[in-house]
Design a protein around this motif. Sequence first.
Motif, PDB file in Angstrom:
ATOM      1  N   CYS A 159       0.848  -1.181   0.000  1.00  0.00           N
ATOM      2  CA  CYS A 159       0.000   0.000   0.000  1.00  0.00           C
ATOM      3  C   CYS A 159       0.891   1.240   0.000  1.00  0.00           C
ATOM      4  N   VAL A 160       0.318   2.368  -0.376  1.00  0.00           N
ATOM      5  CA  VAL A 160       1.040   3.633  -0.417  1.00  0.00           C
ATOM      6  C   VAL A 160       0.502   4.534   0.690  1.00  0.00           C
ATOM      7  N   GLY A 198       3.603   8.797   0.644  1.00  0.00           N
ATOM      8  CA  GLY A 198       4.242   8.356  -0.587  1.00  0.00           C
ATOM      9  C   GLY A 198       5.113   7.132  -0.441  1.00  0.00           C
ATOM     10  N   SER A 199       5.428   6.759   0.810  1.00  0.00           N
ATOM     11  CA  SER A 199       6.262   5.574   1.021  1.00  0.00           C
ATOM     12  C   SER A 199       5.418   4.307   0.932  1.00  0.00           C
ATOM     13  N   MET A 216       3.972  -2.696   7.869  1.00  0.00           N
ATOM     14  CA  MET A 216       5.388  -2.531   8.151  1.00  0.00           C
ATOM     15  C   MET A 216       6.027  -1.897   6.922  1.00  0.00           C
ATOM     16  N   PRO A 217       7.137  -1.176   7.088  1.00  0.00           N
ATOM     17  CA  PRO A 217       7.796  -0.580   5.918  1.00  0.00           C
ATOM     18  C   PRO A 217       8.167  -1.649   4.904  1.00  0.00           C
ATOM     19  N   HIS A 227      12.114   1.160  -4.774  1.00  0.00           N
ATOM     20  CA  HIS A 227      13.377   1.453  -4.126  1.00  0.00           C
ATOM     21  C   HIS A 227      14.490   1.688  -5.123  1.00  0.00           C
ATOM     22  N   SER A 228      14.420   1.026  -6.277  1.00  0.00           N
ATOM     23  CA  SER A 228      15.476   1.238  -7.277  1.00  0.00           C
ATOM     24  C   SER A 228      15.351   2.602  -7.924  1.00  0.00           C
TER      25      SER A 228
END
Length: 230
Positions: A159-160, A198-199, A216-217, A227-228
């Motif tokens: 999820c964002v 946004g994470s 969790m992150p 992440h890339s």
Amino acid sequence: MSRSSCWWLVRAAGYGEEDAVTDFLGAALSFPTVLFSFLLVVVVGYWLLVLTGVLDLGDDLDVDGVPGNFLAGLGLGGVPSAVVFSLLVAVAWFVSLAGTALLDGLGFGSGTRILVSIGVLLAAALCAWLVTRLVAVPLSRLFPAESDATRHAFVGRLCVVRTGTVTADFGQAEVTAADGSSAVVQIRQPGEEKMTAGSSALIYDYDTEGEFFWVMPAGPAFDPLRHSAK
């Protein structure tokens, strides 16, 4: 009817325009209307934030002491609590304002006025429930209910985050279902890891009683593309 015509009628009735405004404010800040006036300010502020894009329409209005189960028990389930609460407050405010204005014209004594005002309060609450009930039934067709099984289908998905932070008591995120539809859901995290708007986060459990998801992150192993790109 134009504004000038309305102003002429007020003057013809023996009241100045300033007197009409003063009487309106007096009624709005008198018992029992004042109880709903402050709630109406909260409701109006909430919808202004929705209209300006600060809040999303899916961001529910958390009202302490008025959980979804309580509203459902009143026959007001199936519609977002923000909509139901807004209707309740608006109708109750209008009815109590009309009742207060009527009481001002009758000129009751202080003791009788208090008793009648309590009656107005109860009548406003009843009218608010009846009107909201009539509106909520057809509106519920626009908000199909999600079963626990549907919600559990989000477990294991990314999820964002849509809020500035996620804690054990606060947080929202947007999650995309397998069919491509998206939903804004309540999320929580047991730790204190930093998660900002946004994470990405990984949904790993659903709390049925609290109606929120534990997250969790999401590390590179779960979301390598995001992440890339950083």
